[in-house]
Design a protein around this motif. Structure first.
Motif, PDB file in Angstrom:
ATOM      1  N   UNK A   1      -5.893  -2.749  96.053  1.00 18.26           N
ATOM      2  CA  UNK A   1      -5.128  -3.679  95.222  1.00 18.26           C
ATOM      3  C   UNK A   1      -3.763  -3.078  94.912  1.00 18.26           C
ATOM      4  N   UNK A   2      -2.940  -3.846  94.212  1.00 16.91           N
ATOM      5  CA  UNK A   2      -1.670  -3.343  93.685  1.00 16.91           C
ATOM      6  C   UNK A   2      -2.012  -2.651  92.362  1.00 16.91           C
ATOM      7  N   UNK A   3      -2.222  -1.341  92.433  1.00 20.97           N
ATOM      8  CA  UNK A   3      -2.792  -0.595  91.306  1.00 20.97           C
ATOM      9  C   UNK A   3      -1.723  -0.016  90.388  1.00 20.97           C
ATOM     10  N   UNK A   4      -1.854  -0.347  89.104  1.00 18.72           N
ATOM     11  CA  UNK A   4      -1.050   0.271  88.058  1.00 18.72           C
ATOM     12  C   UNK A   4      -2.032   1.038  87.177  1.00 18.72           C
ATOM     13  N   UNK A   5      -1.971   2.358  87.250  1.00 20.23           N
ATOM     14  CA  UNK A   5      -2.911   3.213  86.540  1.00 20.23           C
ATOM     15  C   UNK A   5      -2.271   3.659  85.235  1.00 20.23           C
ATOM     16  N   UNK A   6      -2.871   3.263  84.114  1.00 16.35           N
ATOM     17  CA  UNK A   6      -2.296   3.531  82.792  1.00 16.35           C
ATOM     18  C   UNK A   6      -3.291   4.372  82.014  1.00 16.35           C
ATOM     19  N   UNK A   7      -2.890   5.607  81.706  1.00 15.02           N
ATOM     20  CA  UNK A   7      -3.826   6.538  81.073  1.00 15.02           C
ATOM     21  C   UNK A   7      -3.229   7.144  79.810  1.00 15.02           C
ATOM     22  N   UNK A   8      -4.089   7.353  78.826  1.00 13.03           N
ATOM     23  CA  UNK A   8      -3.655   7.880  77.539  1.00 13.03           C
ATOM     24  C   UNK A   8      -4.299   9.224  77.228  1.00 13.03           C
ATOM     25  N   UNK A   9      -3.494  10.131  76.682  1.00 11.72           N
ATOM     26  CA  UNK A   9      -3.960  11.471  76.321  1.00 11.72           C
ATOM     27  C   UNK A   9      -3.484  11.814  74.913  1.00 11.72           C
ATOM     28  N   UNK A  10      -4.027  12.888  74.348  1.00 14.84           N
ATOM     29  CA  UNK A  10      -3.591  13.349  73.040  1.00 14.84           C
ATOM     30  C   UNK A  10      -2.224  14.034  73.113  1.00 14.84           C
ATOM     31  N   UNK A  11      -2.060  14.851  74.182  1.00 12.32           N
ATOM     32  CA  UNK A  11      -0.854  15.679  74.290  1.00 12.32           C
ATOM     33  C   UNK A  11      -0.492  15.904  75.744  1.00 12.32           C
ATOM     34  N   UNK A  12       0.246  16.981  76.027  1.00  9.68           N
ATOM     35  CA  UNK A  12       0.758  17.229  77.379  1.00  9.68           C
ATOM     36  C   UNK A  12      -0.318  17.673  78.366  1.00  9.68           C
ATOM     37  N   UNK A  13      -1.544  17.854  77.917  1.00  7.61           N
ATOM     38  CA  UNK A  13      -2.613  18.257  78.829  1.00  7.61           C
ATOM     39  C   UNK A  13      -3.177  17.021  79.535  1.00  7.61           C
TER      40      UNK A  13
END
Length: 257
Positions: free
Chosen positions: A130-142
């Motif tokens: 598919x036309x993939x847009x991967x959106x991910x959330x983290x606490x910090x720079x790790x």
């Protein structure tokens, strides 16, 4: 493939970020594993009766290997983090349903993960055409697994402290980058999934969400992990579904979160 308890061999393990571990297991269960499913790992401590459920991060069916990425959170995962190549661990799998990959085929999709809900998104991204847009959330720079994800689609990152990408959460990243999609697939903490459910309803698009929940038995017997649903559950005869067996993936409009 019917779930079964087997003995797996640790191929490798490394610490990806503070308290986040990456383990490859050699097991026959890899042959039938699907994105969104999970396995239960048993500790060597006989006093710990219940296994620990951990999502499948990546599948290598040809070599017969499964990858799990997990956060050390208690006695069981503290033990798992000490395992080295060549050691064995009893596992039960593969458990739960999977993401309906076919529902995103050829479409513009959001693949969304938050915190320890990021790992299951990797195998989904690997299999999704598919036309993939991967959106991910983290606490910090790790931003663990970032490079793996970038090999499988365009990645947008949100961090709570603003150290990488958009400051805030995955919904902030969507707004800041002006992103749109036809279908959403997501895994993460409940507040994130509630926001995604609301967003999908406002946009009139389907969303498939994997619910993170503390599980006890992992096989549907104890009713310890239930979610309210529109339909009556055939097992309990009330408006509940068992996340471990009926899920963990549900269409957002079918559950009351």
């Amino acid at each position: 493939m019917q779930k079964k308890k087997v003995t797996a061999t640790v191929v490798s393990q490394q610490e990806l970020a503070a308290g986040i571990y990456d383990m490859w297991l050699e097991t026959e269960l890899a042959a039938g594993a699907k994105p969104g499913q999970f396995i239960c790992l048993y500790t060597k401590d006989a006093s710990a009766l219940l296994p620990r459920p951990i999502s499948i991060c990546q599948v290598d069916g040809q070599q017969g290997r499964l990858r799990i990425v997990y956060r050390v959170a208690g006695k069981g995962t503290v033990e798992f983090a000490t395992y080295r190549a060549g050691e064995t661990v009893d596992i039960l799998g593969c458990l739960g349903n999977s993401f309906p990959v076919q529902e995103g085929a050829g479409k513009k999709v959001f693949l969304m993960g938050g915190g320890i809900g990021v790992p299951p998104i990797l195998e989904l991204a690997r299999q999704m055409e598919a036309d993939k847009q991967i959106i991910v959330g983290y606490r910090n720079e790790q931003t663990f697994l970032r490079e793996d994800l970038e090999q499988n689609g365009k990645v947008y990152i949100a961090t709570e402290d603003g150290s990488v990408g958009s400051k805030g959460n995955v919904m902030d990243a969507i707004r800041e980058n002006g992103l749109e999609a036809e279908v959403i697939f997501a895994c993460g903490p409940m507040p994130m999934l509630r926001a995604i459910k609301q967003y999908a309803e406002e946009k009139g698009i389907p969303a498939y969400i994997s619910l993170e929940e503390h599980m006890a038995c992992g096989v549907g017997a104890c009713l310890g992990c239930v979610v309210k649903t529109k339909e009556v559950d055939h097992h309990s005869h009330v408006h509940n579904a068992r996340i471990c067996t009926d899920g963990p993936v549900f269409e957002a409009k079918e559950v009351d979160i």
